[in-house]
Design a protein around this motif. Structure first.
Motif, PDB file in Angstrom:
ATOM      1  N   GLU A  38       9.373  -8.369  -7.497  1.00 25.21           N
ATOM      2  CA  GLU A  38       9.044  -7.788  -6.104  1.00 25.21           C
ATOM      3  C   GLU A  38       8.767  -6.111  -6.548  1.00 25.21           C
ATOM      4  N   ASN A  39       9.784  -5.803  -7.495  1.00 22.95           N
ATOM      5  CA  ASN A  39       9.539  -4.293  -8.021  1.00 22.95           C
ATOM      6  C   ASN A  39       8.554  -4.260  -8.794  1.00 22.95           C
ATOM      7  N   THR A  40       8.167  -5.029  -9.822  1.00 25.21           N
ATOM      8  CA  THR A  40       7.284  -5.196 -10.696  1.00 25.21           C
ATOM      9  C   THR A  40       5.736  -5.302  -9.850  1.00 25.21           C
ATOM     10  N   LEU A  41       5.792  -6.182  -9.192  1.00 23.70           N
ATOM     11  CA  LEU A  41       4.613  -6.241  -8.284  1.00 23.70           C
ATOM     12  C   LEU A  41       4.071  -5.130  -7.243  1.00 23.70           C
ATOM     13  N   MET A  42       5.359  -4.332  -6.874  1.00 21.57           N
ATOM     14  CA  MET A  42       5.259  -3.104  -6.440  1.00 21.57           C
ATOM     15  C   MET A  42       4.645  -1.972  -6.959  1.00 21.57           C
ATOM     16  N   GLU A  44       3.012  -2.451  -9.845  1.00 22.74           N
ATOM     17  CA  GLU A  44       1.597  -2.845 -10.067  1.00 22.74           C
ATOM     18  C   GLU A  44       0.671  -2.242  -8.818  1.00 22.74           C
ATOM     19  N   GLU A  45       1.628  -2.699  -7.492  1.00 19.80           N
ATOM     20  CA  GLU A  45       0.334  -2.322  -6.358  1.00 19.80           C
ATOM     21  C   GLU A  45       0.151  -0.716  -6.207  1.00 19.80           C
ATOM     22  N   ILE A  46       1.395   0.067  -6.425  1.00 24.67           N
ATOM     23  CA  ILE A  46       1.440   1.224  -6.439  1.00 24.67           C
ATOM     24  C   ILE A  46       0.603   1.692  -7.534  1.00 24.67           C
ATOM     25  N   GLN A  47       0.561   1.000  -8.697  1.00 19.41           N
ATOM     26  CA  GLN A  47      -0.461   1.758  -9.788  1.00 19.41           C
ATOM     27  C   GLN A  47      -1.756   1.581  -9.142  1.00 19.41           C
ATOM     28  N   GLU A  51      -4.650   4.210  -8.541  1.00 19.48           N
ATOM     29  CA  GLU A  51      -6.032   4.381  -8.978  1.00 19.48           C
ATOM     30  C   GLU A  51      -7.090   4.318  -7.891  1.00 19.48           C
ATOM     31  N   LEU A  52      -6.556   3.607  -6.842  1.00 23.37           N
ATOM     32  CA  LEU A  52      -7.574   3.393  -5.765  1.00 23.37           C
ATOM     33  C   LEU A  52      -7.534   4.988  -5.019  1.00 23.37           C
ATOM     34  N   LYS A  53      -6.386   5.550  -5.118  1.00 26.92           N
ATOM     35  CA  LYS A  53      -6.215   7.061  -4.603  1.00 26.92           C
ATOM     36  C   LYS A  53      -7.289   8.035  -5.176  1.00 26.92           C
ATOM     37  N   ILE A  54      -7.045   7.761  -6.532  1.00 29.58           N
ATOM     38  CA  ILE A  54      -7.918   8.756  -7.600  1.00 29.58           C
ATOM     39  C   ILE A  54      -9.299   8.352  -7.112  1.00 29.58           C
TER      40      ILE A  54
END
Length: 303
Positions: A38-42, A44-47, A51-54
């Motif tokens: 879940e942390n990895t997925l999170m 990746e999601e945060i990353q 990117e979406l934020k940028i």
């Protein structure tokens, strides 16, 4: 016995603890692995969100630039629209004024056209009336020319008749006993003079006797005779036949009226005769006699 039971209980407890420890260990491991996953997925999601934020930040910057450009364009367009609206209002006022002026001019033109049509109609009527009047005047002029020629002939005839009467008067009247101021008038039904044969109703005769010698004064018969241009007496119901002396010779006459008149030295006499029928157009002669000759005569014409 009791000891064995205690050992068994302890062994059972230990076994249970061992089993729980194994289950718990496996559970913790699974939870750790799940957490790691879940942390990895999170991450990746945060990353991805970073990117979406940028990307969104870049899009927002672009949109902000576009908005600012659109806002400037909107301000320009708003100003342009206001100017255009002002020009449109000005044009609309100009168009309204033109329409009003055009309507007034159109109304004025209609009035002028109606007036011109009325004038044209009146002129056409006047022209028609003038043409008819000119035709009538030409016809009347022709008739007047004919009448003038006829009148000249009639005047000549009347003058000749009067000359003949005057010649007869010189021959048939006494030098000292004759009428002067001999006048003949023809009246219609109302007491008005006329020369129309169809309207003639009365013949009036008047004359003066001036400086009558004494030998001719006194009571004498006076006769009024009316004849046509051929000397034929006019027709009446009861003609008066008489004989008079003319230059010492007897003369038969047929009078329309007679009366006894007291002849004085100076007097004015008048006679009248109501016509019994209509006289034809032509020339007529009125003569007044006494028993001793012709006093006077004159002619008249009926149309």
């Amino acid at each position: 016995m009791n000891i064995n039971k205690g050992l068994v209980a302890i062994i059972a407890i230990l076994t249970l603890l061992l089993l729980w420890a194994g289950w718990w260990g496996r559970s913790q491991k699974n939870e750790k692995e799940k957490f790691i996953t879940e942390n990895t997925l999170m991450k990746e999601e945060i990353q991805g969100l970073e990117e979406l934020k940028i990307n969104l930040a870049g899009e927002i910057d672009s949109l902000q630039i576009a908005y600012e450009a659109l806002e400037e364009e909107n301000e320009y367009l708003q100003s342009t629209v206001e100017q255009v609206q002002a020009k449109v209002k000005q044009k609309n006022r100009a168009i309204a004024n033109l329409k009003k002026r055009s309507a007034n001019e159109s109304s004025g033109l209609r009035t002028q056209i109606e007036d011109l049509l009325g004038i044209k109609s009146q002129l056409e009527n006047n022209i028609a009336n003038l043409e008819a009047e000119n035709l009538s005047l030409r016809s009347e002029n022709e008739q007047l020319t004919e009448d003038l020629a006829s009148s000249r002939a009639e005047t000549n005839a009347l003058a000749q008749l009067n000359r003949t009467i005057q010649d007869e008067l010189k021959k048939l009247t006494h030098a000292t006993f004759k009428a002067s101021g001999f006048r003949v008038e023809v009246e219609k039904r109302k007491p008005k003079a006329t020369s129309k044969s169809k309207r003639a109703r009365k013949i009036l005769v008047s004359f003066d006797l001036v400086n009558v010698p004494e030998e001719f004064q006194g009571l004498r018969p006076v006769y009024m005779v009316i004849t046509n241009d051929k000397g034929t007496p006019i027709r009446i119901a009861n003609p008066i036949n008489a004989q008079v002396q003319v230059n010492g010779a007897p003369m038969d006459i047929q009078a329309v009226s007679t009366r006894e008149e007291s002849i004085a030295q100076n007097q004015r006499l008048s006679f009248n005769h109501n016509l019994e029928g209509k006289l034809r157009s032509g020339y007529y002669r009125v003569a007044v006699y006494t028993d001793v000759g012709l006093l006077g005569a004159s002619s008249f014409r009926l149309q």
